[in-house]
Design a protein around this motif. Structure first.
Motif, PDB file in Angstrom:
ATOM      1  N   TYR A   1      38.978  14.246 -35.474  1.00 11.43           N
ATOM      2  CA  TYR A   1      38.418  14.981 -34.340  1.00 11.43           C
ATOM      3  C   TYR A   1      37.140  15.707 -34.733  1.00 11.43           C
ATOM      4  O   TYR A   1      36.141  15.691 -34.003  1.00 11.43           O
ATOM      5  CB  TYR A   1      39.443  15.978 -33.798  1.00 11.43           C
ATOM      6  CG  TYR A   1      38.909  16.758 -32.620  1.00 11.43           C
ATOM      7  CD1 TYR A   1      38.680  16.133 -31.399  1.00 11.43           C
ATOM      8  CD2 TYR A   1      38.610  18.115 -32.730  1.00 11.43           C
ATOM      9  CE1 TYR A   1      38.170  16.838 -30.317  1.00 11.43           C
ATOM     10  CE2 TYR A   1      38.107  18.824 -31.661  1.00 11.43           C
ATOM     11  CZ  TYR A   1      37.886  18.190 -30.455  1.00 11.43           C
ATOM     12  OH  TYR A   1      37.367  18.891 -29.396  1.00 11.43           O
ATOM     13  N   GLY A   2      37.128  16.330 -35.911  1.00 16.30           N
ATOM     14  CA  GLY A   2      35.969  17.107 -36.324  1.00 16.30           C
ATOM     15  C   GLY A   2      34.715  16.279 -36.512  1.00 16.30           C
ATOM     16  O   GLY A   2      33.634  16.663 -36.072  1.00 16.30           O
ATOM     17  N   PHE A   3      34.832  15.129 -37.158  1.00 14.76           N
ATOM     18  CA  PHE A   3      33.652  14.318 -37.467  1.00 14.76           C
ATOM     19  C   PHE A   3      33.341  13.274 -36.401  1.00 14.76           C
ATOM     20  O   PHE A   3      32.214  12.799 -36.334  1.00 14.76           O
ATOM     21  CB  PHE A   3      33.831  13.615 -38.823  1.00 14.76           C
ATOM     22  CG  PHE A   3      33.467  14.472 -39.997  1.00 14.76           C
ATOM     23  CD1 PHE A   3      32.204  14.412 -40.562  1.00 14.76           C
ATOM     24  CD2 PHE A   3      34.385  15.360 -40.534  1.00 14.76           C
ATOM     25  CE1 PHE A   3      31.860  15.200 -41.642  1.00 14.76           C
ATOM     26  CE2 PHE A   3      34.051  16.164 -41.614  1.00 14.76           C
ATOM     27  CZ  PHE A   3      32.786  16.084 -42.177  1.00 14.76           C
ATOM     28  N   ILE A   4      34.321  12.917 -35.592  1.00 18.15           N
ATOM     29  CA  ILE A   4      34.072  11.857 -34.609  1.00 18.15           C
ATOM     30  C   ILE A   4      34.242  12.383 -33.189  1.00 18.15           C
ATOM     31  O   ILE A   4      33.314  12.349 -32.389  1.00 18.15           O
ATOM     32  CB  ILE A   4      34.979  10.636 -34.866  1.00 18.15           C
ATOM     33  CG1 ILE A   4      34.794  10.132 -36.308  1.00 18.15           C
ATOM     34  CG2 ILE A   4      34.627   9.517 -33.887  1.00 18.15           C
ATOM     35  CD1 ILE A   4      35.649   8.927 -36.685  1.00 18.15           C
ATOM     36  N   GLY A   5      35.421  12.901 -32.868  1.00 19.53           N
ATOM     37  CA  GLY A   5      35.664  13.361 -31.503  1.00 19.53           C
ATOM     38  C   GLY A   5      34.710  14.442 -31.050  1.00 19.53           C
ATOM     39  O   GLY A   5      34.160  14.383 -29.938  1.00 19.53           O
ATOM     40  N   MET A   6      34.476  15.434 -31.900  1.00 15.53           N
ATOM     41  CA  MET A   6      33.579  16.531 -31.506  1.00 15.53           C
ATOM     42  C   MET A   6      32.149  16.047 -31.313  1.00 15.53           C
ATOM     43  O   MET A   6      31.413  16.544 -30.453  1.00 15.53           O
ATOM     44  CB  MET A   6      33.622  17.656 -32.533  1.00 15.53           C
ATOM     45  CG  MET A   6      34.846  18.528 -32.428  1.00 15.53           C
ATOM     46  SD  MET A   6      34.832  19.933 -33.575  1.00 15.53           S
ATOM     47  CE  MET A   6      33.665  21.018 -32.751  1.00 15.53           C
ATOM     48  N   GLY A   7      31.728  15.082 -32.125  1.00 18.15           N
ATOM     49  CA  GLY A   7      30.384  14.530 -31.953  1.00 18.15           C
ATOM     50  C   GLY A   7      30.247  13.778 -30.644  1.00 18.15           C
ATOM     51  O   GLY A   7      29.226  13.882 -29.949  1.00 18.15           O
ATOM     52  N   MET A   8      31.305  13.050 -30.262  1.00 12.92           N
ATOM     53  CA  MET A   8      31.242  12.243 -29.044  1.00 12.92           C
ATOM     54  C   MET A   8      31.250  13.100 -27.781  1.00 12.92           C
ATOM     55  O   MET A   8      30.755  12.687 -26.742  1.00 12.92           O
ATOM     56  CB  MET A   8      32.413  11.261 -29.015  1.00 12.92           C
ATOM     57  CG  MET A   8      32.387  10.282 -30.164  1.00 12.92           C
ATOM     58  SD  MET A   8      33.811   9.182 -30.191  1.00 12.92           S
ATOM     59  CE  MET A   8      33.212   7.840 -29.193  1.00 12.92           C
ATOM     60  N   LYS A   9      31.843  14.295 -27.874  1.00 13.39           N
ATOM     61  CA  LYS A   9      31.884  15.147 -26.691  1.00 13.39           C
ATOM     62  C   LYS A   9      30.728  16.140 -26.634  1.00 13.39           C
ATOM     63  O   LYS A   9      30.604  16.879 -25.662  1.00 13.39           O
ATOM     64  CB  LYS A   9      33.212  15.911 -26.634  1.00 13.39           C
ATOM     65  CG  LYS A   9      33.283  17.119 -27.553  1.00 13.39           C
ATOM     66  CD  LYS A   9      34.503  17.978 -27.218  1.00 13.39           C
ATOM     67  CE  LYS A   9      34.435  19.314 -27.947  1.00 13.39           C
ATOM     68  NZ  LYS A   9      35.538  20.208 -27.595  1.00 13.39           N
ATOM     69  N   ALA A  10      29.880  16.181 -27.655  1.00 11.75           N
ATOM     70  CA  ALA A  10      28.768  17.134 -27.677  1.00 11.75           C
ATOM     71  C   ALA A  10      27.886  16.916 -26.452  1.00 11.75           C
ATOM     72  O   ALA A  10      27.393  15.802 -26.236  1.00 11.75           O
ATOM     73  CB  ALA A  10      27.957  16.962 -28.957  1.00 11.75           C
TER      74      ALA A  10
ATOM     75  N   LEU B   1      30.665   1.516 -36.763  1.00  8.50           N
ATOM     76  CA  LEU B   1      30.361   2.576 -37.727  1.00  8.50           C
ATOM     77  C   LEU B   1      31.340   3.739 -37.594  1.00  8.50           C
ATOM     78  O   LEU B   1      31.708   4.360 -38.602  1.00  8.50           O
ATOM     79  CB  LEU B   1      28.917   3.050 -37.552  1.00  8.50           C
ATOM     80  CG  LEU B   1      27.850   2.050 -38.014  1.00  8.50           C
ATOM     81  CD1 LEU B   1      26.462   2.500 -37.587  1.00  8.50           C
ATOM     82  CD2 LEU B   1      27.902   1.864 -39.534  1.00  8.50           C
ATOM     83  N   LEU B   2      31.784   4.034 -36.387  1.00  5.01           N
ATOM     84  CA  LEU B   2      32.791   5.081 -36.217  1.00  5.01           C
ATOM     85  C   LEU B   2      34.100   4.694 -36.903  1.00  5.01           C
ATOM     86  O   LEU B   2      34.749   5.533 -37.544  1.00  5.01           O
ATOM     87  CB  LEU B   2      33.048   5.352 -34.732  1.00  5.01           C
ATOM     88  CG  LEU B   2      31.914   5.976 -33.925  1.00  5.01           C
ATOM     89  CD1 LEU B   2      32.369   6.243 -32.500  1.00  5.01           C
ATOM     90  CD2 LEU B   2      31.383   7.256 -34.566  1.00  5.01           C
ATOM     91  N   GLN B   3      34.497   3.433 -36.769  1.00  2.00           N
ATOM     92  CA  GLN B   3      35.715   2.979 -37.436  1.00  2.00           C
ATOM     93  C   GLN B   3      35.563   3.053 -38.959  1.00  2.00           C
ATOM     94  O   GLN B   3      36.492   3.451 -39.669  1.00  2.00           O
ATOM     95  CB  GLN B   3      36.049   1.550 -37.008  1.00  2.00           C
ATOM     96  CG  GLN B   3      36.798   1.459 -35.698  1.00  2.00           C
ATOM     97  CD  GLN B   3      38.150   2.155 -35.745  1.00  2.00           C
ATOM     98  OE1 GLN B   3      38.913   2.036 -36.690  1.00  2.00           O
ATOM     99  NE2 GLN B   3      38.451   2.927 -34.704  1.00  2.00           N
ATOM    100  N   ALA B   4      34.384   2.670 -39.450  1.00  2.00           N
ATOM    101  CA  ALA B   4      34.134   2.750 -40.892  1.00  2.00           C
ATOM    102  C   ALA B   4      34.149   4.204 -41.354  1.00  2.00           C
ATOM    103  O   ALA B   4      34.672   4.523 -42.435  1.00  2.00           O
ATOM    104  CB  ALA B   4      32.793   2.093 -41.225  1.00  2.00           C
ATOM    105  N   LEU B   5      33.590   5.102 -40.537  1.00  2.00           N
ATOM    106  CA  LEU B   5      33.609   6.528 -40.874  1.00  2.00           C
ATOM    107  C   LEU B   5      35.045   7.027 -40.957  1.00  2.00           C
ATOM    108  O   LEU B   5      35.391   7.806 -41.855  1.00  2.00           O
ATOM    109  CB  LEU B   5      32.821   7.326 -39.829  1.00  2.00           C
ATOM    110  CG  LEU B   5      32.860   8.846 -39.955  1.00  2.00           C
ATOM    111  CD1 LEU B   5      32.324   9.301 -41.311  1.00  2.00           C
ATOM    112  CD2 LEU B   5      32.069   9.505 -38.818  1.00  2.00           C
ATOM    113  N   ARG B   6      35.880   6.578 -40.043  1.00  2.00           N
ATOM    114  CA  ARG B   6      37.298   6.984 -40.076  1.00  2.00           C
ATOM    115  C   ARG B   6      37.928   6.583 -41.409  1.00  2.00           C
ATOM    116  O   ARG B   6      38.693   7.356 -41.999  1.00  2.00           O
ATOM    117  CB  ARG B   6      38.043   6.352 -38.911  1.00  2.00           C
ATOM    118  CG  ARG B   6      39.456   6.873 -38.727  1.00  2.00           C
ATOM    119  CD  ARG B   6      40.086   6.372 -37.441  1.00  2.00           C
ATOM    120  NE  ARG B   6      41.209   7.199 -37.042  1.00  2.00           N
ATOM    121  CZ  ARG B   6      41.671   7.290 -35.812  1.00  2.00           C
ATOM    122  NH1 ARG B   6      41.105   6.596 -34.847  1.00  2.00           N
ATOM    123  NH2 ARG B   6      42.690   8.061 -35.539  1.00  2.00           N
ATOM    124  N   GLY B   7      37.624   5.391 -41.883  1.00  2.00           N
ATOM    125  CA  GLY B   7      38.139   4.957 -43.175  1.00  2.00           C
ATOM    126  C   GLY B   7      37.638   5.824 -44.318  1.00  2.00           C
ATOM    127  O   GLY B   7      38.395   6.158 -45.245  1.00  2.00           O
TER     128      GLY B   7
END
Length: 290
Positions: free
Chosen positions: A253-262, A208-214
């Motif tokens: 980074y905003g939608f994926i990286g920041m969520g993963m480091k929260a 789902l993260l990869q799909a979100l990136r797309g």
């Protein structure tokens, strides 16, 4: 807590296009060397509109998830069902809020903004995954809104961000903070009954993260179309590459990286399953590209 759309964004609202709406730490426009100050402001505003639209877009699946989980409580636990129905209703309200914002933006901006319109198809694709995989993804997305507000919006005196947009995101985050409790409880319920589902669900989370990136890249292409029309100039290939690369980094980074480091996301995943937290930490470097 609960709020009404009209309290945050009355129907007759006019936006202040002299201000930035999002922090540069989320839009990454200030470092683009080929743009003038006015063009950087314009791109920030286009990104803010797309930011709002992407929440409208992605919450399509969140409504379906909450409604599906509520349906499982039919003739079961009425307290659980009531909470999940409230969850669903609030996600619908968020969609209506962000739809009103994008309509308000379009009325005041120079050109009609181009926005993705395939949210139903995307929601169906997301909901084809297991409930546990989608709950992990939803926990990420909702705690990401907290990370965005706390890191980039709460103390914004230096950037003088638009107070209306800031207030809208604050109230969105506050309700999403309630939803994360329900995501956690529903995930815990599934894991308690079938602990062996965690690894497969984490594979789905990664997909789902990869799909979100797309999806983010698709919206970025539309942002650049809108920007070129609004700026009224044709960018060279090198300029277009500089803009695209900066915007892609900030989107990912905003939608994926920041969520993963929260911190709350990691602690919730650790509580649900240490294996789940480890998998997040393994995946995270791919998205720390700001």
């Amino acid at each position: 807590m609960a709020w009404k759309i009209d309290d945050l964004l009355p129907k007759d609202t006019s936006l202040d296009f002299t201000r930035r709406f999002l922090s540069d730490s989320l839009t990454n426009t200030e470092g683009i060397t080929c743009l003038s100050a006015g063009e950087k402001l314009m791109l920030n505003q286009i990104r803010s509109n797309s930011y709002a639209h992407l929440f409208l877009f992605l919450e399509e699946y969140a409504v379906a998830l909450a409604a599906q989980r509520a349906g499982l409580e039919l003739h079961g636990n009425p307290t659980h069902m009531r909470a999940l129905l409230r969850f669903s209703e609030e996600e619908l309200k968020h969609q209506q809020l962000f739809a009103r914002y994008t309509e308000t933006f379009a009325r005041g901006f120079k050109v009609p903004p181009a926005l993705l319109d395939n949210q139903v198809a995307v929601a169906k694709a997301i909901m084809s995954k297991s409930n546990l995989g989608v709950l992990f993804f939803n926990l990420h997305m909702e705690l990401m809104t907290q990370q965005h507000y706390v890191e980039t919006m709460r103390d914004n005196e230096r950037e003088s961000l638009d107070p209306l947009f800031r207030n809208m995101l604050k109230h969105h985050w506050q309700e999403e903070a309630q939803h994360t409790r329900l995501d956690f409880l529903e995930a815990q319920k599934i894991i308690d009954g079938a602990p062996d589902m965690v690894d497969a669900a984490m594979t789905e989370y990664a997909e789902l993260l990869q799909a979100l990136r797309g999806t983010l890249n698709a919206q970025l292409q539309l942002d650049l179309q809108t920007f070129e029309k609004a700026a009224e100039r044709t960018f060279t290939e090198a300029e277009r590459k500089e803009i695209f690369d900066a915007q892609e980094r900030s989107y990912v980074y905003g939608f994926i990286g920041m969520g993963m480091k929260a911190p709350l996301f990691l602690s919730r995943m650790r509580t649900l399953s240490p294996r789940a937290e480890r998998r997040v930490l393994e995946l995270a470097p791919d998205y720390y590209c700001n």
